[in-house]
Motif scaffolding. Structure first.
Motif, PDB file in Angstrom:
ATOM      1  N   GLU A 185      35.367  47.303  38.773  1.00 29.19           N
ATOM      2  CA  GLU A 185      36.773  46.920  38.643  1.00 29.19           C
ATOM      3  C   GLU A 185      37.422  47.631  37.447  1.00 29.19           C
ATOM      4  OE1 GLU A 185      38.455  45.350  40.819  1.00 29.19           O
ATOM      5  OE2 GLU A 185      36.742  44.819  42.062  1.00 29.19           O
ATOM      6  N   ILE A 189      40.658  50.252  37.879  1.00 30.93           N
ATOM      7  CA  ILE A 189      41.915  50.116  37.117  1.00 30.93           C
ATOM      8  C   ILE A 189      42.235  51.430  36.415  1.00 30.93           C
ATOM      9  CG2 ILE A 189      43.013  48.940  35.172  1.00 30.93           C
ATOM     10  CD1 ILE A 189      41.275  46.466  35.958  1.00 30.93           C
ATOM     11  N   ALA A 211      46.364  48.498  41.484  1.00 34.93           N
ATOM     12  CA  ALA A 211      45.991  48.230  40.088  1.00 34.93           C
ATOM     13  C   ALA A 211      46.051  46.738  39.801  1.00 34.93           C
ATOM     14  CB  ALA A 211      46.906  49.003  39.154  1.00 34.93           C
ATOM     15  N   HIS A 214      43.037  44.895  41.277  1.00 36.84           N
ATOM     16  CA  HIS A 214      41.802  45.098  40.517  1.00 36.84           C
ATOM     17  C   HIS A 214      41.838  44.387  39.168  1.00 36.84           C
ATOM     18  CE1 HIS A 214      39.647  47.679  43.258  1.00 36.84           C
ATOM     19  NE2 HIS A 214      40.750  48.365  43.478  1.00 36.84           N
ATOM     20  N   ARG A 215      42.990  44.265  38.576  1.00 40.11           N
ATOM     21  CA  ARG A 215      43.081  43.459  37.352  1.00 40.11           C
ATOM     22  C   ARG A 215      42.772  42.000  37.657  1.00 40.11           C
ATOM     23  NH1 ARG A 215      47.502  46.981  36.189  1.00 40.11           N
ATOM     24  NH2 ARG A 215      48.975  45.496  37.126  1.00 40.11           N
ATOM     25  N   ARG A 218      39.069  41.803  38.090  1.00 40.15           N
ATOM     26  CA  ARG A 218      38.445  41.942  36.766  1.00 40.15           C
ATOM     27  C   ARG A 218      38.504  40.628  36.007  1.00 40.15           C
ATOM     28  NH1 ARG A 218      42.206  44.741  32.658  1.00 40.15           N
ATOM     29  NH2 ARG A 218      43.167  42.699  33.047  1.00 40.15           N
TER      30      ARG A 218
END
Length: 315
Positions: A185, A189, A211, A214-215, A218
């Protein structure tokens, strides 16, 4: 009539053997499941949808190419499911226990509805299957979602944010797998930040949403690791791409690599945990990467665009 020495010995041997017959028979059957395989409904559905998609391709020329691609994807899933079902060789369901064939599909929208139903069916099964099957079932769901990304009529769309979940502890094997997913992840990003400079404005939304997704993954991984008493690994300063990024094609290719790596990492989590909350999170994360990578592959003109079993190499 008096018994001879041989008769006495034979009777003694039988007396020793007979008490063992019951335990041995029980041992032979104790580990065998006599109920139908829980993967059978997924297998039957994959077969019926592959057949329905082929029929749609033959009856509607304007949808032939797309329907044929869906048929190939569902056939690949059926073959993998069948291999696993045959491996265990559990009893086949009686006729009254078999799933009803939903029949033909008149258009792409109906086919997309069937794919969405299969996706949900597989997601609901993920928490209950053994580890060695969790990866397979967890890949069927995003495979169906990937097929939907091939056209808006099939129900193309991105999943939303993950539901916040935590666990009090994680076995070492599960924690390591989650750390690997977190690393993927972090890398994704970074990749989305890099490729933004090489892609035209038409891709702004896809870059922005990718993005953000994936944040979200994460943050979910870090939250779960922290709650379990672990220390989430930080992001690296940079993630050198396998090939230099110099233009739009190379930027799109790098996004495909990042999403593929993330999908493989999350499948790895599925195969290394028994925790239902972590499995659900991993399955949803795998599904997200599968839908995004399909769109990027399709936009790049790569065929096939959809992987039947995301998280595994595309054959």
């Amino acid at each position: 009539m008096p018994r001879g020495r041989r008769d006495v010995l034979r009777a003694g041997a039988l007396a020793l053997v007979l008490p063992l017959v019951g335990p041995l028979a029980a041992a032979c059957t104790a580990g065998y499941e006599d109920s139908p395989d829980p993967l059978l409904p997924l297998l039957q559905r994959a077969r019926s949808e592959a057949e329905a998609a082929r029929a749609l391709a033959g009856s509607t020329p304007r949808h032939a190419e797309l329907a044929t691609e869906v048929a190939a994807l569902r056939t690949a899933q059926a073959e993998r499911l069948e291999a696993e079902v045959d491996r265990l060789n559990r009893p086949k369901p009686r006729p009254e226990q078999r799933a009803t064939d939903p029949g033909p599909v008149p258009d792409l929208r109906t086919l997309g509805t069937r794919l969405a139903q299969c996706r949900q069916q597989a997601l609901e099964l993920v928490p209950s299957v053994p580890r060695y099957r969790a990866g397979l079932v967890g890949s069927v769901a995003p495979g169906c979602a990937a097929a939907q990304q091939l056209d808006q009529a099939l129900g193309a769309g991105q999943p939303g944010k993950l539901e916040p979940v935590t666990v009090r502890e994680l076995p070492e094997e599960s924690a390591q797998a989650l750390q690997q997913a977190l690393a993927a992840e972090h890398a994704a990003i970074w990749v989305y930040g890099l490729v933004a400079a090489y892609l035209p404005g038409d891709f702004d939304r896809g870059v922005r949403e990718g993005a953000a997704a994936h944040r979200d993954r994460r943050d979910a991984a870090e939250r779960m690791l922290t709650a379990a008493g672990g220390t989430p690994q930080p992001a690296e300063p940079a993630y050198p791409p396998p090939q230099p990024v110099t233009d739009q094609p190379s930027a799109m290719a790098l996004v495909v690599v990042a999403e593929t790596d993330a999908a493989q990492a999350w499948r790895g989590v599925l195969e290394r945990t028994d925790d239902t909350a972590l499995r659900s999170m991993a399955a949803e994360s795998l599904l997200g990467s599968a839908t995004r990578v399909t769109r990027w592959r399709a936009d790049a003109g790569t065929t096939p665009a959809a992987n039947p079993l995301p998280g595994t190499p595309l054959r």
